[in-house]
Design a protein around this motif. Sequence first.
Motif, PDB file in Angstrom:
ATOM      1  N   ASP A 213     -63.249  20.098 -44.636  1.00 47.79           N
ATOM      2  CA  ASP A 213     -63.614  20.020 -46.045  1.00 47.79           C
ATOM      3  C   ASP A 213     -62.365  20.357 -46.882  1.00 47.79           C
ATOM      4  OD1 ASP A 213     -65.021  20.093 -48.413  1.00 47.79           O
ATOM      5  OD2 ASP A 213     -66.321  21.767 -47.872  1.00 47.79           O
ATOM      6  N   ARG A 288     -78.246  23.117 -42.063  1.00 50.16           N
ATOM      7  CA  ARG A 288     -78.395  21.787 -42.659  1.00 50.16           C
ATOM      8  C   ARG A 288     -77.074  21.038 -42.502  1.00 50.16           C
ATOM      9  NH1 ARG A 288     -74.724  22.777 -46.353  1.00 50.16           N
ATOM     10  NH2 ARG A 288     -74.532  24.923 -47.099  1.00 50.16           N
ATOM     11  N   GLY A 290     -73.626  19.467 -43.897  1.00 47.42           N
ATOM     12  CA  GLY A 290     -72.682  19.921 -44.929  1.00 47.42           C
ATOM     13  C   GLY A 290     -72.493  18.855 -45.993  1.00 47.42           C
ATOM     14  N   ASP A 291     -72.048  19.290 -47.133  1.00 46.18           N
ATOM     15  CA  ASP A 291     -71.730  18.366 -48.227  1.00 46.18           C
ATOM     16  C   ASP A 291     -70.345  18.757 -48.725  1.00 46.18           C
ATOM     17  OD1 ASP A 291     -71.633  16.832 -50.523  1.00 46.18           O
ATOM     18  OD2 ASP A 291     -73.732  17.168 -51.025  1.00 46.18           O
ATOM     19  N   GLU A 293     -69.129  16.951 -45.943  1.00 47.14           N
ATOM     20  CA  GLU A 293     -68.851  16.517 -44.568  1.00 47.14           C
ATOM     21  C   GLU A 293     -69.753  15.351 -44.139  1.00 47.14           C
ATOM     22  OE1 GLU A 293     -69.133  19.641 -45.554  1.00 47.14           O
ATOM     23  OE2 GLU A 293     -67.829  20.996 -44.448  1.00 47.14           O
TER      24      GLU A 293
HETATM   25  N1  GLY Z   1     -69.113  21.849 -47.232  1.00 44.05           N
HETATM   26  C1  GLY Z   1     -69.662  23.126 -47.191  1.00 44.05           C
HETATM   27  C2  GLY Z   1     -71.127  23.188 -47.147  1.00 44.05           C
HETATM   28  O1  GLY Z   1     -71.809  22.192 -47.058  1.00 44.05           O
HETATM   29  O2  GLY Z   1     -71.671  24.272 -47.200  1.00 44.05           O
END
Ligand code: GLY
Length: 419
Positions: A213, A288, A290-291, A293
């Motif tokens: 990230d 969950r 990732g965001d 990712e």
């Molecule tokens: N990219 C970090 C998260 O989803 O927590």
Amino acid sequence: MKVLVIGSGGREHAICWKFAQSPKIEKVYCINGNGGISQIAQVSDIDISDFERLAAFVKENGIDFTFVGPEIPLSQGIVDFFKERKLKIVGSSKDASRLESSKIYSKQFMKNYGIATAQYHSFFNAQDALDFLDKWGNKKAVVKADGLAAGKGVYICANADEAKKAVCEMMNDRVFGSAGSKIIIEEFISGRELSYLIFTDGKTYSMMPAAQDHKRINDNDEGQNTGGMGAYAPAPLATAALNKKVEDQIIKKVMLGLASEKLDYKGVLYIGVIMNKDKPFVLEFNCRFGDPETQAVLPLLETDLTDICLAILDEKLADIKITWKKQFAVSVVAASGGYPNKYKTGFEIKGLNKVKDALVFHAGTKTEHGKILTAGGRVLAITALADNIQEAIDKAYRNIVLIDFDGIHYRKDIAKRLL
Ligand code: GLY
């Protein structure tokens, strides 16, 4: 089959997009969705913490299974609620979600199962934490709110004075509300971070390609922390040897812990890892995807996500072979000007139809009068796939320049550390 995806970010757009390609899926539903998701799924507005209404929606629409994107409904027990009503749902139970929703619980779990993580102390009142910091000295400290704080509850402090300020903000001023009523203070570990994600049915697991990230708002990892300004996968740092180490020293121990604690876990586990002198330490668990990712990882997935979910639900993950494209994915996030501080929304996003050889995953967008408008801090992500890193980077940037909205900001150096 019909699937419901819960959530409204870029991660959920990628999840909906993947389900929409499945030959087994006739319809994707999403709550609450965004401007991009509404092009591939039926979007409805329901409070994602209102489990009664969500369950009723699933029954009314004959939805076969639900996939939960964000951590809040998981930590509030949506999986338990659905299961009591015999509704199929992919996600971690409320108890298991404490791996993310309580830093103290997750640290204790790691300690109990011999998983390497930074040394820590937990505190239940500010005075004890401040007294403890009196003896901390002049080294870095990490102060973490125990509860969920939308990714903002971790302060990396240069010394004891900064750490004391963090303690007061969290415990006295309650900048994160009740999430800061308990905290931990831990040693700072330096190194490169990696995001390891696994699918698990609670019995077995399957590792996804490791991602990296880019947390800071500006190039060269400068400026404030954000939800994530871009990602790439597979991370070259995650060699086969390192993946094996993470599997043996972390993932297998997590699986043992889940079984020993009788935690019901059917979904995705995100393991934030930091490499310190060739040794992987766990920074955090998230229950969950990732965001951002997910926006880099899911486009690499060859296997039907529906098959994976059905195998997870039947506890038969060991029976399916999950395969990944032998390509490289780069995802660049475009944010609203001012983010992660105050920003304006409602600007028209232009150029979306010019993007030809990359994917656009919407995050903070909405549709109004046939136009797509900005509606959040992180607005969208452009993901490009290619056979090598350079090509994937070039492709992502060739496409993101085609997008425009008032105040658009994106990093120009996503994945470039690899070149
Ligand atoms: N990219 C970090 C998260 O989803 O927590």
